[in-house]
Motif scaffolding. Structure first.
Motif, PDB file in Angstrom:
ATOM      1  N   PRO A 114      53.961  75.295 -86.560  1.00  0.00           N
ATOM      2  CA  PRO A 114      53.744  74.041 -87.276  1.00  0.00           C
ATOM      3  C   PRO A 114      53.491  72.890 -86.307  1.00  0.00           C
ATOM      4  O   PRO A 114      54.232  72.716 -85.332  1.00  0.00           O
ATOM      5  CB  PRO A 114      55.047  73.844 -88.060  1.00  0.00           C
ATOM      6  N   THR A 115      52.437  72.120 -86.559  1.00  0.00           N
ATOM      7  CA  THR A 115      52.123  70.939 -85.733  1.00  0.00           C
ATOM      8  C   THR A 115      51.713  69.800 -86.670  1.00  0.00           C
ATOM      9  O   THR A 115      50.576  69.327 -86.625  1.00  0.00           O
ATOM     10  CB  THR A 115      50.997  71.244 -84.728  1.00  0.00           C
ATOM     11  N   PRO A 116      52.598  69.366 -87.540  1.00  0.00           N
ATOM     12  CA  PRO A 116      52.227  68.386 -88.564  1.00  0.00           C
ATOM     13  C   PRO A 116      51.942  67.009 -87.973  1.00  0.00           C
ATOM     14  O   PRO A 116      52.347  66.683 -86.860  1.00  0.00           O
ATOM     15  CB  PRO A 116      53.463  68.350 -89.463  1.00  0.00           C
ATOM     16  N   GLY A 117      51.239  66.214 -88.762  1.00  0.00           N
ATOM     17  CA  GLY A 117      50.945  64.841 -88.390  1.00  0.00           C
ATOM     18  C   GLY A 117      49.496  64.511 -88.667  1.00  0.00           C
ATOM     19  O   GLY A 117      49.187  63.611 -89.444  1.00  0.00           O
ATOM     20  N   HIS A 118      48.600  65.235 -88.032  1.00  0.00           N
ATOM     21  CA  HIS A 118      47.183  65.040 -88.354  1.00  0.00           C
ATOM     22  C   HIS A 118      46.972  65.283 -89.839  1.00  0.00           C
ATOM     23  O   HIS A 118      46.328  64.504 -90.535  1.00  0.00           O
ATOM     24  CB  HIS A 118      46.330  65.980 -87.514  1.00  0.00           C
ATOM     25  N   THR A 119      47.525  66.375 -90.327  1.00  0.00           N
ATOM     26  CA  THR A 119      47.742  66.612 -91.751  1.00  0.00           C
ATOM     27  C   THR A 119      49.165  67.152 -91.894  1.00  0.00           C
ATOM     28  O   THR A 119      49.748  67.648 -90.920  1.00  0.00           O
ATOM     29  CB  THR A 119      46.741  67.627 -92.353  1.00  0.00           C
ATOM     30  N   PRO A 120      49.737  67.089 -93.094  1.00  0.00           N
ATOM     31  CA  PRO A 120      51.142  67.500 -93.240  1.00  0.00           C
ATOM     32  C   PRO A 120      51.409  68.965 -92.926  1.00  0.00           C
ATOM     33  O   PRO A 120      52.507  69.305 -92.464  1.00  0.00           O
ATOM     34  CB  PRO A 120      51.440  67.187 -94.707  1.00  0.00           C
ATOM     35  N   GLY A 121      50.431  69.836 -93.170  1.00  0.00           N
ATOM     36  CA  GLY A 121      50.674  71.261 -92.971  1.00  0.00           C
ATOM     37  C   GLY A 121      49.861  71.875 -91.854  1.00  0.00           C
ATOM     38  O   GLY A 121      49.730  73.098 -91.783  1.00  0.00           O
ATOM     39  N   GLN A 122      49.336  71.046 -90.962  1.00  0.00           N
ATOM     40  CA  GLN A 122      48.518  71.588 -89.882  1.00  0.00           C
ATOM     41  C   GLN A 122      49.321  72.556 -89.026  1.00  0.00           C
ATOM     42  O   GLN A 122      50.521  72.370 -88.804  1.00  0.00           O
ATOM     43  CB  GLN A 122      47.978  70.467 -88.996  1.00  0.00           C
ATOM     44  N   ILE A 123      48.632  73.582 -88.520  1.00  0.00           N
ATOM     45  CA  ILE A 123      49.251  74.575 -87.654  1.00  0.00           C
ATOM     46  C   ILE A 123      48.424  74.751 -86.391  1.00  0.00           C
ATOM     47  O   ILE A 123      47.225  74.477 -86.364  1.00  0.00           O
ATOM     48  CB  ILE A 123      49.378  75.944 -88.356  1.00  0.00           C
ATOM     49  N   ALA A 124      49.086  75.191 -85.334  1.00  0.00           N
ATOM     50  CA  ALA A 124      48.422  75.771 -84.172  1.00  0.00           C
ATOM     51  C   ALA A 124      48.614  77.282 -84.271  1.00  0.00           C
ATOM     52  O   ALA A 124      49.497  77.765 -84.992  1.00  0.00           O
ATOM     53  CB  ALA A 124      49.016  75.220 -82.882  1.00  0.00           C
ATOM     54  N   VAL A 125      47.781  78.024 -83.563  1.00  0.00           N
ATOM     55  CA  VAL A 125      47.824  79.486 -83.642  1.00  0.00           C
ATOM     56  C   VAL A 125      48.147  80.039 -82.266  1.00  0.00           C
ATOM     57  O   VAL A 125      47.394  79.837 -81.308  1.00  0.00           O
ATOM     58  CB  VAL A 125      46.489  80.056 -84.154  1.00  0.00           C
ATOM     59  N   GLU A 126      49.276  80.725 -82.172  1.00  0.00           N
ATOM     60  CA  GLU A 126      49.712  81.323 -80.914  1.00  0.00           C
ATOM     61  C   GLU A 126      49.329  82.792 -80.887  1.00  0.00           C
ATOM     62  O   GLU A 126      49.580  83.537 -81.840  1.00  0.00           O
ATOM     63  CB  GLU A 126      51.224  81.183 -80.760  1.00  0.00           C
ATOM     64  N   LEU A 127      48.712  83.200 -79.787  1.00  0.00           N
ATOM     65  CA  LEU A 127      48.316  84.581 -79.566  1.00  0.00           C
ATOM     66  C   LEU A 127      49.169  85.139 -78.439  1.00  0.00           C
ATOM     67  O   LEU A 127      49.353  84.472 -77.411  1.00  0.00           O
ATOM     68  CB  LEU A 127      46.835  84.665 -79.188  1.00  0.00           C
ATOM     69  N   ARG A 128      49.679  86.332 -78.599  1.00  0.00           N
ATOM     70  CA  ARG A 128      50.544  86.903 -77.567  1.00  0.00           C
ATOM     71  C   ARG A 128      50.310  88.404 -77.452  1.00  0.00           C
ATOM     72  O   ARG A 128      50.223  89.126 -78.460  1.00  0.00           O
ATOM     73  CB  ARG A 128      52.012  86.622 -77.889  1.00  0.00           C
TER      74      ARG A 128
END
Length: 308
Positions: free
Chosen positions: A211-225
Motif C-alpha cells: 500500500p502506498t496511499p496518497g496519490h489516490t486512496p488505494g494506490q499500490i506499489a508492486v514488489e517482485l521477489r
C-alpha cells in the motif's frame, strides 16, 4: 499453469529492455513519451532550479534546461509460470480531455507481443490505481464497443481504490474513462478486488502488493521477489526521480498530498542502500535503478535493462 514460448521473430520487432530479478524477468513495454509540458503541470514544484540541484538527473531524466522527461509504459513479468502485466497505459482511440492522450495511436500491443506477451497469453493484470494513464489498455475497441484487451486475465485492483471512486462524484472525463476502460472489465466478470493490509498482500508467488496511499486512496506499489533479489514498481508513489532528491515534491493530482509524501518517504527509505531495484512507472529510460543516500537526501543509480 501453462508455459508460453514467444514466436521466433518476437524479439526482433520492438521488444524493450528487460531486467532479471532472480528467476523473474521484467520487461518494459513502451507506450509513448509524454510531452515536455507534462512535468511542469504534474510536478510544479520541480522547477529548473530544483532540477539543477541534482546534476545526476541530466541527461537521462531531465534536459539541460531542467525540463523533466516522463514516459508511459507497462511492466510485463514472467513469474513462476504466471504472465503478469502491471498497469496498462493510456490506450488507443479513446476520447480524453488531455490533447496529448486523446485518440492516441501507438503500437503498444505489437510491442507487448514482441516482448513475448501476446494479449491472449496474459494471466494477470495489476492496476496500481485507477487513473487514466494506468488503465487505458485494459480494453480495446471491437465493433464499436470496448472489450477486455486481455480476455483470459484477471484484473486486480485494491478494494480501497475501487470503493473510493465508487463513492465520489466524478467529472465527465473521468466518467468516460471508467466507461471505456474499467466498467467493460467489471461487466465481463474479470475484475477482482484485493484487500491490501499495511503489511502488503501476496497475490501470486513472488508478487506482493504494497500500500502506498496518497496519490489516490488505494494506490499500490508492486514488489517482485525471487530468492535474494527484489524489485519494486512504483506506480505513482514516485512519478519522477526528482522526487528521490526532494521527496516532498507533490503532484498536482495527488488526492492527499501529505499522505503521498509519507508513502513516498517510507518507500524510498525502505529501498535506500539495498540491492532492490526501483522500476519507475513513468521514469524515462533507463527507467530503473538503485536508491542510495546522498547529502541528506537520495539519488537513483541507473541500472539499464538489457535489450534483446
Amino acid at each position: 499453469m501453462r508455459q508460453f514460448t514467444p514466436p521466433p521473430h518476437a524479439l526482433a520487432h520492438g521488444s524493450g529492455p528487460t531486467w532479471a530479478v532472480g528467476d523473474l524477468l521484467v520487461h518494459r513495454v513502451d507506450e509513448t513519451e509524454l510531452p515536455p509540458p507534462t512535468g511542469r503541470w504534474l510536478l510544479p514544484e520541480a522547477t529548473p532550479a530544483v532540477v539543477g540541484d541534482a546534476p545526476w538527473l541530466r541527461p537521462d531524466f531531465a534536459t539541460s534546461d531542467g525540463v523533466l522527461r516522463l514516459a508511459s509504459h507497462s511492466f510485463a513479468v514472467e513469474a513462476n509460470g504466471l504472465r503478469v502485466l502491471v498497469d496498462t497505459g493510456i490506450g488507443n482511440g479513446k476520447t480524453r480531455a488531455d490533447p496529448a492522450w486523446d485518440h492516441l495511436d501507438t503500437p503498444y500491443l505489437r510491442r507487448l507481443t514482441a516482448a513475448g506477451f501476446a494479449p491472449e497469453s496474459v494471466d494477470l493484470v495489476i492496476l496500481t490505481h485507477l487513473h487514466t494513464d494506468h488503465v487505458g489498455w485494459n480494453t480495446r475497441e471491437s465493433g464499436g464497443s470496448w472489450i477486455p484487451a486481455f480476455p483470459r486475465a484477471r484484473y486486480l485492483v485494491a478494494r480501497t481504490e475501487w470503493d473510493y471512486w465508487a463513492g465520489v462524484t466524478m467529472d465527465e472525463p473521468r466518467q468516460q474513462m471508467f466507461r471505456d476502460s474499467v466498467h467493460p472489465v467489471r461487466d465481463a466478470g474479470l475484475l477482482d478486488l484485493v484487500d491490501v493490509p499495511d503489511a502488503g498482500s501476496e497475490v501470486a508467488p513472488g508478487i506482493r502488493l504494497r500500500p502506498t496511499p496518497g496519490h489516490t486512496p488505494g494506490q499500490i506499489a508492486v514488489e517482485l521477489r525471487s530468492g535474494a533479489r527484489s524489485a519494486v514498481i512504483t506506480g505513482d508513489c514516485v512519478h519522477h526521480p526528482v522526487q528521490l532528491h526532494r521527496p516532498g515534491i507533490t503532484s498536482c493530482v495527488d488526492i492527499d498530498p501529505a499522505r503521498a509524501v509519507r508513502s513516498r518517504r517510507e518507500l524510498i527509505a525502505s529501498l535506500a542502500g539495498t540491492e532492490s531495484l526501483l522500476l519507475g512507472s513513468h521514469f524515462p529510460p533507463p527507467t530503473a535503478g538503485l536508491v542510495t543516500a546522498e547529502a541528506g537526501t537520495y539519488r537513483l543509480l541507473p541500472v539499464p535493462g538489457v535489450s534483446r
